[in-house]
Design a protein around this motif. Sequence first.
Motif, PDB file in Angstrom:
ATOM      1  N   ASN A 127     -72.510  27.471 -60.358  1.00 49.96           N
ATOM      2  CA  ASN A 127     -72.539  28.943 -60.355  1.00 49.96           C
ATOM      3  C   ASN A 127     -72.556  29.518 -58.943  1.00 49.96           C
ATOM      4  O   ASN A 127     -71.966  30.569 -58.683  1.00 49.96           O
ATOM      5  N   ASN A 128     -73.269  28.849 -58.035  1.00 51.14           N
ATOM      6  CA  ASN A 128     -73.379  29.340 -56.667  1.00 51.14           C
ATOM      7  C   ASN A 128     -72.367  28.700 -55.723  1.00 51.14           C
ATOM      8  O   ASN A 128     -72.304  29.039 -54.553  1.00 51.14           O
ATOM      9  N   LYS A 129     -71.596  27.752 -56.268  1.00 51.29           N
ATOM     10  CA  LYS A 129     -70.573  27.048 -55.477  1.00 51.29           C
ATOM     11  C   LYS A 129     -71.164  26.486 -54.177  1.00 51.29           C
ATOM     12  O   LYS A 129     -70.590  26.593 -53.101  1.00 51.29           O
ATOM     13  N   TYR A 130     -72.350  25.866 -54.337  1.00 54.27           N
ATOM     14  CA  TYR A 130     -72.977  25.249 -53.173  1.00 54.27           C
ATOM     15  C   TYR A 130     -72.097  24.113 -52.636  1.00 54.27           C
ATOM     16  O   TYR A 130     -71.373  23.460 -53.393  1.00 54.27           O
ATOM     17  N   ASP A 131     -72.192  23.880 -51.342  1.00 54.79           N
ATOM     18  CA  ASP A 131     -71.522  22.710 -50.771  1.00 54.79           C
ATOM     19  C   ASP A 131     -72.065  21.434 -51.404  1.00 54.79           C
ATOM     20  O   ASP A 131     -71.321  20.470 -51.612  1.00 54.79           O
ATOM     21  N   ALA A 132     -73.367  21.427 -51.686  1.00 57.06           N
ATOM     22  CA  ALA A 132     -74.006  20.281 -52.331  1.00 57.06           C
ATOM     23  C   ALA A 132     -75.339  20.720 -52.900  1.00 57.06           C
ATOM     24  O   ALA A 132     -75.954  21.681 -52.423  1.00 57.06           O
ATOM     25  N   MET A 133     -75.783  20.023 -53.931  1.00 55.32           N
ATOM     26  CA  MET A 133     -77.130  20.192 -54.476  1.00 55.32           C
ATOM     27  C   MET A 133     -77.834  18.852 -54.309  1.00 55.32           C
ATOM     28  O   MET A 133     -77.409  17.841 -54.871  1.00 55.32           O
ATOM     29  N   VAL A 134     -78.897  18.846 -53.499  1.00 49.88           N
ATOM     30  CA  VAL A 134     -79.593  17.605 -53.157  1.00 49.88           C
ATOM     31  C   VAL A 134     -80.990  17.630 -53.744  1.00 49.88           C
ATOM     32  O   VAL A 134     -81.705  18.641 -53.621  1.00 49.88           O
ATOM     33  N   ALA A 135     -81.393  16.528 -54.395  1.00 51.17           N
ATOM     34  CA  ALA A 135     -82.754  16.393 -54.925  1.00 51.17           C
ATOM     35  C   ALA A 135     -83.411  15.174 -54.296  1.00 51.17           C
ATOM     36  O   ALA A 135     -82.849  14.073 -54.335  1.00 51.17           O
ATOM     37  N   ILE A 136     -84.616  15.394 -53.713  1.00 49.57           N
ATOM     38  CA  ILE A 136     -85.378  14.297 -53.104  1.00 49.57           C
ATOM     39  C   ILE A 136     -86.534  13.951 -54.029  1.00 49.57           C
ATOM     40  O   ILE A 136     -87.404  14.793 -54.292  1.00 49.57           O
ATOM     41  N   GLY A 137     -86.551  12.715 -54.531  1.00 54.53           N
ATOM     42  CA  GLY A 137     -87.672  12.243 -55.335  1.00 54.53           C
ATOM     43  C   GLY A 137     -88.758  11.728 -54.392  1.00 54.53           C
ATOM     44  O   GLY A 137     -88.586  10.702 -53.742  1.00 54.53           O
ATOM     45  N   VAL A 138     -89.871  12.447 -54.335  1.00 52.55           N
ATOM     46  CA  VAL A 138     -90.918  12.147 -53.356  1.00 52.55           C
ATOM     47  C   VAL A 138     -91.714  10.925 -53.784  1.00 52.55           C
ATOM     48  O   VAL A 138     -92.319  10.911 -54.865  1.00 52.55           O
ATOM     49  N   ALA A 139     -91.717   9.892 -52.930  1.00 52.48           N
ATOM     50  CA  ALA A 139     -92.482   8.672 -53.176  1.00 52.48           C
ATOM     51  C   ALA A 139     -93.745   8.722 -52.334  1.00 52.48           C
ATOM     52  O   ALA A 139     -93.682   8.796 -51.113  1.00 52.48           O
ATOM     53  N   SER A 140     -94.878   8.698 -52.993  1.00 53.01           N
ATOM     54  CA  SER A 140     -96.161   8.777 -52.293  1.00 53.01           C
ATOM     55  C   SER A 140     -96.907   7.458 -52.460  1.00 53.01           C
ATOM     56  O   SER A 140     -96.835   6.822 -53.525  1.00 53.01           O
ATOM     57  N   PRO A 141     -97.626   6.973 -51.444  1.00 53.97           N
ATOM     58  CA  PRO A 141     -97.923   7.636 -50.165  1.00 53.97           C
ATOM     59  C   PRO A 141     -96.900   7.342 -49.065  1.00 53.97           C
ATOM     60  O   PRO A 141     -96.933   7.953 -48.019  1.00 53.97           O
ATOM     61  N   ASP A 142     -95.997   6.346 -49.282  1.00 55.44           N
ATOM     62  CA  ASP A 142     -95.016   6.010 -48.244  1.00 55.44           C
ATOM     63  C   ASP A 142     -93.765   6.847 -48.457  1.00 55.44           C
ATOM     64  O   ASP A 142     -92.881   6.502 -49.237  1.00 55.44           O
ATOM     65  N   PHE A 143     -93.684   7.969 -47.752  1.00 53.57           N
ATOM     66  CA  PHE A 143     -92.581   8.902 -47.974  1.00 53.57           C
ATOM     67  C   PHE A 143     -91.223   8.319 -47.556  1.00 53.57           C
ATOM     68  O   PHE A 143     -90.186   8.807 -47.989  1.00 53.57           O
ATOM     69  N   THR A 144     -91.228   7.283 -46.714  1.00 55.45           N
ATOM     70  CA  THR A 144     -89.946   6.668 -46.307  1.00 55.45           C
ATOM     71  C   THR A 144     -89.269   5.970 -47.473  1.00 55.45           C
ATOM     72  O   THR A 144     -88.080   5.642 -47.405  1.00 55.45           O
ATOM     73  N   GLN A 145     -90.032   5.718 -48.554  1.00 53.99           N
ATOM     74  CA  GLN A 145     -89.457   5.089 -49.740  1.00 53.99           C
ATOM     75  C   GLN A 145     -88.857   6.103 -50.703  1.00 53.99           C
ATOM     76  O   GLN A 145     -88.360   5.732 -51.763  1.00 53.99           O
TER      77      GLN A 145
END
Length: 604
Positions: free
Chosen positions: A111-129
């Motif tokens: 609908n918004n014709k975004y260049d991209a839609m990105v979703a980050i699945g947050v891994a806790s406590p090591d956010f690098t994962q």
Amino acid sequence: MREISGNKKGIRDSVLAELQKLYDIQSPQLVSPELALKLADITDFINREISVYITRSGQIIEISIGDNSTVELPTFSGRRGAGRLSGIRCVHTHPGGNPNLSGVDISALKNNKYDAMVAIGVASPDFTQSTLTFGLITGIDSNENYTAECYGPYTIEEAENINFINTVGTIERILDKQTGGSSLQVTSERAILIGMEWGKNDSLWTVEDSLEELKQLADTAGATVIQKFIQKRPKPDPAFYIGRGKVQELALFAQQENIDLCIFDDELSPAQQRNIEGVMGIRILDRTALILDIFAQRARTNEGKLQVELAQLQYTLPRIMGKGLMLSRLGGGIGTRGPGETKLEVDRRRIRDRIAFIKEQIEKVKSVRSLHRAGRKKNNVFEVSLVGYTNAGKSTLLNTLTNSDIYAKDQLFATLDPTTRQLTLPNKQEIILTDTVGFIQRLPHQLIAAFRSTLEVVTEADLLVHVIDVSHELYKEQAAAVHEVLKEIGAETKPVITVYNKIDKLPPESKLAERLAQEEDTVCISAVKRLNLEALQQQIEKHLKNKAVEVTLEIPYSESAKAARLHSAANVLSQEYSERGTVLKVILPVEELDDYNEYILKSE
């Protein structure tokens, strides 16, 4: 303004201050590692979704807070042409660790014709994962609705290597063509060619020669070649084939020159293809995929189309890994997935089922062809197959010899489906002459396997006529490539007549044709100019005499059954009647000689 919008209720001022600092981060990539990790940290602390909106230049223009499962998406007044995206991408977090895009995410993307839609699945406590997925608009369907595809999951480190800007540029060019923004005519794709020189070159072909042939293949497929590159390395890089640095250099060139397609002159591994595609952001093909594409364009008969599809599926199956702009699979949906199956597993299952079905259909066609061949063998009709490098002039030769009008053009792989015609030799012997698909150096194994039933016309032939374009500067190398393919399909022991074609294109002072004509079982001709075709037919007659002999028989009337049998066991040229019996002039298979030896006239 460094405002934080959305649901700020209960959020400490110190957290809002940390969010405001995000405006200072530049993210020219899909999402920079610094931004991804800070978003994950704040999301984990407040247990709410956060979304940021980034321009193509990498500047953050909006930050919004949601609840633990949703976030309000603001509206932007970006570019709204049918063939253009908004120029803004949305990056948001999922506190629960699930990186998959929701249906709402995909709807917002379209609908918004975004260049991209990105979703980050947050891994806790090591956010690098933490991992992420992203969705892209990939085209417009028949109902003029935008289509979208999801890619991933990727690690934050892997996402950094995705050439997002090139990818978006490619998508906008696709949309522009689909909406008719650039022209009502289909424009050819702009391509670059990549070759590599490494180790000891045991091949007869130089890298330059092979790249020139690759250019001809690309031209045949309909691409416009902008530039050719040669990389020298001690050995191929297992991850990027030509090395990461060279790939990054080519990515910059592709962005500057609006390149749609990058074609490699060797077969890439699935991992190499995905890695290169991720960095360059454009479609990546190797030599095998290019040849398969040409075959797909050329296939006309049902069998030809089945065989090409089989080869393409066998090539594609190991390359479906759920990642990559070109290797994802469209489709799926209600009623298509098995219990517990991922989309990737569904795709693989579909392909395996399709491969099994196609093989079954090809076997049916093969059985019909075997019946026809058995009938010809029974009637002692000799089969001669024309083989040779692609564009050597096989189809033109068949047309000239048999007064046919099959498609013959000065292009690679003009003939895909075998064509059979009857030819009457000067001695009145009738044979079957078949034009076959042209060979090429490093012919993909998938094609050889898929076209095995079609290539039976070569392995089952009584004689092969190897047509060589003697005017080509690499005619020796092309001939060697044909011998390699014949060996691979088990036809290397077949009797062969070597025909050097296109002698009319040789320089007048050249003595090459005269030298080649001295070789055993060799004829120099010009199919177009009809030069030396009688000599070629005489050579065919000579070879077939090893399988059959021309004799005149006189069979007593009391043994008329034997005379009648000749009409099925031999090729009867003439039949007369004498006082003692029936006089027949026949071409008799050598295995029948013992049965008719006593009836051969003494003058024979």
